[in-house]
Enzyme design. Structure first.
Site, PDB file in Angstrom:
ATOM      1  N   VAL A  54      -0.627  -0.112   9.584  1.00 30.91           N
ATOM      2  CA  VAL A  54       0.129   1.095   9.252  1.00 30.91           C
ATOM      3  C   VAL A  54      -0.824   2.271   9.040  1.00 30.91           C
ATOM      4  CG1 VAL A  54       1.703   2.156   7.577  1.00 30.91           C
ATOM      5  CG2 VAL A  54       1.981  -0.256   8.179  1.00 30.91           C
ATOM      6  N   LYS A  97       0.823  -1.203   0.000  1.00 32.22           N
ATOM      7  CA  LYS A  97       0.000   0.000   0.000  1.00 32.22           C
ATOM      8  C   LYS A  97       0.866   1.267   0.000  1.00 32.22           C
ATOM      9  CE  LYS A  97      -3.110  -2.748   2.810  1.00 32.22           C
ATOM     10  NZ  LYS A  97      -3.525  -3.040   4.190  1.00 32.22           N
ATOM     11  N   ARG A 130      -3.356  -7.311  14.193  1.00 27.64           N
ATOM     12  CA  ARG A 130      -2.488  -6.279  14.777  1.00 27.64           C
ATOM     13  C   ARG A 130      -3.032  -4.915  14.381  1.00 27.64           C
ATOM     14  NH1 ARG A 130      -0.381  -4.655  10.025  1.00 27.64           N
ATOM     15  NH2 ARG A 130       0.059  -6.236   8.448  1.00 27.64           N
ATOM     16  N   GLU A 183      -7.800 -11.484   3.813  1.00 22.61           N
ATOM     17  CA  GLU A 183      -7.027 -11.930   4.967  1.00 22.61           C
ATOM     18  C   GLU A 183      -7.421 -11.100   6.178  1.00 22.61           C
ATOM     19  OE1 GLU A 183      -2.834 -11.280   4.549  1.00 22.61           O
ATOM     20  OE2 GLU A 183      -3.073  -9.237   3.804  1.00 22.61           O
TER      21      GLU A 183
END
Length: 446
Positions: free
Chosen positions: A295, A237, A292, A288
């Site tokens: 970013v 990305k 966590r 997916e």
């Protein structure tokens, strides 16, 4: 109660976590490699400890050393950031053995989502739409050829334990598959210690849209709407925006509900992101789940007013998530540009000494930085040096503000991807919001 946190990471995300900890009155411990001794985040923390040499295996992936420092400093919890050990079930287990709270999901959820094959099968069982593809690892090229013929070209060849685009390739025909299969399997084995491969049907003209989740230990799960991450180079990305400029409210609601279903089916807790591919007719498919913080989390914070790191800490501290889904609204628009130390044409890393570093300052601009002036960008880590986040009342205003900010973003001594970002912002298709995951390769460089 969590009163002291070790941040098992580096760069801008370490600085980001430290900032929220300071606001909450939580003591912080920074760990660093020999290459990061002068990194800005190191001096931001209340305590700092050397991990080891510059290579990740000697430092940020050294579980035993990190746990040793955590014990020595008597921390209550560890925040892993993203990358490195953030999705390591072994690290979670070591934290538990040391009676240290891991600020993230349970070990089982990380393991389940760590294998893309297992993840897609679990999502299918939960009723979340998945892309047509294989349900088990592919063992050899002959098996791969037979499966590809049944799915139909083009296909996506993927590493089951991959990430960051590594081991992933679009395959147009059998000849390409024969060339790609073994090399991608070897690359996945080298990077992830597991060369298992699988296939999915290639969704043409797709957008990459993800849903941010928060889930506590009491069964409460909410989503913080979506982020459009379709602007990518080499499956990484580059520009993200929130909300998606073309998503209908009906599809937004359905995707949010599907993401919540996914989290509940796993018994998931803490922050997480469910990623989807969305086709031209707004059919969406599970891609997916990132177990966590992402970013690109700042753009969600900008449109919701929620500090996601703060919520991560509160959830890890067994506090109830008091925010209800009906309380949440999208306010305005936000966009993030990742600033990389890289050649804007080849996308190859460009390490070196930053002798000039000057950034624009406006109340609608937010910076998440991993460098300063007179700082050496080393070749040992990801080349991202910072993130530029801009907010506003409309997408058009945000695009204009982001362009203006980038024009006043001055980095000298190394090459950066800023010329590529500016070219993207000026492109007619981007301005209209007509973007897909192939925008950079198929439109930007024509």
């Amino acid at each position: 109660m969590i009163k002291k946190i070790l941040i098992a990471n580096r760069g801008e995300i370490a600085a980001r976590v430290i900032r929220t900890c300071k606001q909450l009155g939580i003591t912080t411990v920074a760990v660093y490699s020999e290459a990061d001794q002068k990194a800005p985040y190191v001096n931001m923390a209340d305590e700092k400890h050397l991990l080891g040499g510059p290579r990740v295996q000697e430092s940020y992936l050294n579980i035993d050393k990190i746990i040793s420092i955590a014990r020595k400093t008597n921390v209550d919890a560890i925040h892993p950031g993203y990358g490195f050990l953030s999705e390591s079930s072994i690290f979670v287990e070591k934290c538990e053995e040391a009676s240290i709270t891991f600020i993230g999901p349970p070990k089982k959820a990380i393991e389940q989502m760590g294998s893309k094959i297992k993840a897609r099968n679990l999502m299918q069982q939960a009723g979340v739409p998945v892309i047509p593809g294989t349900e088990e690892a592919i063992n050899n090229i002959d098996e791969a050829i037979n499966i590809a013929q049944s799915i139909g070209y083009p296909i996506m060849l993927k590493a089951s334990h991959g990430g960051g685009g590594i081991g992933m390739q679009v395959v147009q025909n059998e000849q390409d598959l024969v060339k790609s299969f073994e090399s991608n399997a070897k690359r996945a084995q080298a990077f992830f210690g597991n060369g298992a491969m699988f296939m999915e049907k290639k969704i043409e003209n797709a957008r990459h849209i993800e849903i941010q989740l928060l889930a506590d230990h009491f069964g409460n799960v909410i989503h913080l709407f979506e982020r459009d991450c379709s602007i990518q180079r080499r499956n990484q990305k580059v520009i993200e925006e929130a909300p998606c400029p073309c998503l209908s409210q009906e599809t937004r609601t359905k995707m949010g509900e599907a993401a919540i279903t996914a989290a509940k089916s796993l018994g998931y807790t803490n922050a997480g992101t469910v990623e989807f591919l969305v086709d031209e007719k707004e059919n969406f498919y599970f891609l997916e789940m990132n177990t966590r913080i992402q970013v690109e989390h700042p753009i969600t914070e900008e449109i919701t007013g929620i500090d996601i790191v703060e919520k991560q800490i509160e959830i890890a501290d067994r506090k109830v998530l008091t925010i209800k889904q009906e309380d949440l609204n999208i306010s305005g628009y936000a966009m993030e540009a990742r600033i990389y130390a890289e050649d804007p044409k080849t996308f190859l890393p460009s390490p070196g000494h930053i002798h000039t570093f000057s950034i624009p300052k406006e109340d609608y601009i937010r910076h998440e930085l991993g460098v300063t002036e007179n700082y050496d960008v080393t070749p040992f880590y990801d080349p991202m040096i910072g993130k530029l986040i801009v907010k506003g009342e409309s997408r058009e205003l945000v695009v204009n503000r982001l362009k203006e900010a980038l024009l006043h973003y001055k980095v000298e001594g190394i090459k950066t991807n800023i010329p590529m970002l500016l070219k993207t912002l000026d492109h007619e298709a981007f301005r209209k919001g007509n973007i897909t995951t192939t925008f950079v390769e198929n439109q930007l460089n024509k």
